[in-house]
Scaffold this motif. Structure first.
Motif, mmCIF file in Angstrom:
data_model
loop_
_atom_site.group_PDB
_atom_site.id
_atom_site.type_symbol
_atom_site.label_atom_id
_atom_site.label_comp_id
_atom_site.label_asym_id
_atom_site.label_seq_id
_atom_site.Cartn_x
_atom_site.Cartn_y
_atom_site.Cartn_z
ATOM 1 N N ALA A 19 52.630 71.160 -0.033
ATOM 2 C CA ALA A 19 53.676 70.133 -0.027
ATOM 3 C C ALA A 19 53.470 69.153 1.118
ATOM 4 O O ALA A 19 53.692 67.947 0.969
ATOM 5 N N LEU A 20 53.019 69.649 2.270
ATOM 6 C CA LEU A 20 52.755 68.747 3.397
ATOM 7 C C LEU A 20 51.560 67.851 3.117
ATOM 8 O O LEU A 20 51.521 66.706 3.569
ATOM 9 N N LEU A 21 50.583 68.363 2.378
ATOM 10 C CA LEU A 21 49.441 67.527 1.987
ATOM 11 C C LEU A 21 49.905 66.320 1.185
ATOM 12 O O LEU A 21 49.434 65.205 1.404
ATOM 13 N N GLN A 22 50.818 66.542 0.263
ATOM 14 C CA GLN A 22 51.322 65.418 -0.532
ATOM 15 C C GLN A 22 52.004 64.391 0.372
ATOM 16 O O GLN A 22 51.814 63.189 0.214
ATOM 17 N N PHE A 23 52.769 64.839 1.341
ATOM 18 C CA PHE A 23 53.489 63.927 2.232
ATOM 19 C C PHE A 23 52.538 63.170 3.161
ATOM 20 O O PHE A 23 52.560 61.942 3.221
ATOM 21 N N ARG A 25 48.959 63.273 3.425
ATOM 22 C CA ARG A 25 47.724 62.693 2.857
ATOM 23 C C ARG A 25 48.056 61.624 1.826
ATOM 24 O O ARG A 25 47.641 60.483 1.946
ATOM 25 N N ASP A 26 48.820 62.011 0.804
ATOM 26 C CA ASP A 26 49.087 61.088 -0.294
ATOM 27 C C ASP A 26 50.080 60.000 0.099
ATOM 28 O O ASP A 26 49.921 58.849 -0.283
ATOM 29 N N GLY A 27 51.112 60.363 0.856
ATOM 30 C CA GLY A 27 52.124 59.395 1.247
ATOM 31 C C GLY A 27 51.747 58.536 2.435
ATOM 32 O O GLY A 27 51.858 57.317 2.397
ATOM 33 N N LEU A 28 51.285 59.174 3.504
ATOM 34 C CA LEU A 28 50.973 58.432 4.732
ATOM 35 C C LEU A 28 49.505 58.031 4.845
ATOM 36 O O LEU A 28 49.144 57.286 5.750
ATOM 37 N N THR A 91 55.778 51.214 0.706
ATOM 38 C CA THR A 91 55.504 51.240 -0.729
ATOM 39 C C THR A 91 54.681 52.459 -1.113
ATOM 40 O O THR A 91 54.927 53.089 -2.147
ATOM 41 N N ARG A 92 53.715 52.813 -0.273
ATOM 42 C CA ARG A 92 52.881 53.985 -0.554
ATOM 43 C C ARG A 92 53.731 55.262 -0.548
ATOM 44 O O ARG A 92 53.600 56.102 -1.435
ATOM 45 N N MET A 93 54.596 55.413 0.456
ATOM 46 C CA MET A 93 55.457 56.591 0.522
ATOM 47 C C MET A 93 56.363 56.669 -0.705
ATOM 48 O O MET A 93 56.485 57.720 -1.333
ATOM 49 N N THR A 114 62.753 55.907 7.893
ATOM 50 C CA THR A 114 62.511 57.301 8.241
ATOM 51 C C THR A 114 62.321 58.106 6.958
ATOM 52 O O THR A 114 63.067 57.939 5.998
ATOM 53 N N PHE A 115 61.305 58.966 6.978
ATOM 54 C CA PHE A 115 61.016 59.837 5.849
ATOM 55 C C PHE A 115 61.006 61.276 6.350
ATOM 56 O O PHE A 115 60.523 61.544 7.445
ATOM 57 N N GLU A 116 61.531 62.178 5.538
ATOM 58 C CA GLU A 116 61.589 63.584 5.912
ATOM 59 C C GLU A 116 60.527 64.365 5.149
ATOM 60 O O GLU A 116 60.447 64.281 3.927
ATOM 61 N N ASP A 117 59.701 65.106 5.890
ATOM 62 C CA ASP A 117 58.660 65.894 5.228
ATOM 63 C C ASP A 117 59.281 67.150 4.613
ATOM 64 O O ASP A 117 60.459 67.443 4.829
ATOM 65 N N PRO A 118 58.527 67.899 3.812
ATOM 66 C CA PRO A 118 59.086 69.065 3.130
ATOM 67 C C PRO A 118 59.647 70.148 4.051
ATOM 68 O O PRO A 118 60.427 70.985 3.606
ATOM 69 N N ASP A 119 59.274 70.132 5.324
ATOM 70 C CA ASP A 119 59.787 71.104 6.289
ATOM 71 C C ASP A 119 60.983 70.584 7.074
ATOM 72 O O ASP A 119 61.490 71.263 7.970
ATOM 73 N N GLY A 120 61.427 69.356 6.794
ATOM 74 C CA GLY A 120 62.575 68.796 7.491
ATOM 75 C C GLY A 120 62.235 67.992 8.731
ATOM 76 O O GLY A 120 63.124 67.447 9.378
#
Length: 132
Positions: A19-23, A25-28, A91-93, A114-120
């Motif tokens: 889940a962090l990889l998606q945030f 790598r893919d998002g940021l 836009t990417r996020m 501000t964006f929150e990652d899967p761990d908060g």
């Protein structure tokens, strides 16, 4: 003292590396710089941008609950002074499914998102230059 030239690794545990990889790598847009499996019971991944002096490491230990962020004010802030770069990052996020959240400290909402990652834990994309 050598600290001004040191490379910085920010490391923290997680229960969900995928889940962090998606945030991150893919998002940021972070690149996977390295990873390991079952190193004395730990799995981990290092993410960053080649050529920079920092990277993030996320580790998971089998049978250990890493828990969520202790507060909504645990932040990593990225200063993006160019408005177009900042808009592309937002836009990417959003394009991979991450919506901005209201910041705990309203200061960050004035010129950032501000964006929150899967761990908060939270990442602020700030449309401003850092003052040095």
């Amino acid at each position: 003292m050598a600290l001004p030239t040191a490379h910085i690794r920010i490391a923290r545990p997680t229960n969900n590396i995928p889940a962090l990889l998606q945030f991150y790598r893919d998002g940021l847009g972070f690149a996977v710089l390295g990873q390991f499996e079952d190193h004395d019971g730990f799995d981990g991944i290092m993410l960053g941008h080649p050529g920079t002096t920092y990277h993030l490491e996320f580790t998971s230990k089998r049978g250990h609950d890493a828990a969520r962020a202790p507060t909504q004010d645990n932040l990593i802030v990225f200063y993006l002074p160019d408005p177009e770069d900042w808009k592309r990052a937002i836009t990417r996020m959003e394009g991979v499914g991450f919506a901005a959240v209201a910041s705990f400290n309203p200061y960050w909402d004035a010129n950032g998102k501000t964006f929150e990652d899967p761990d908060g834990y939270r990442v602020v994309l700030q449309n401003a230059a850092w003052m040095s």
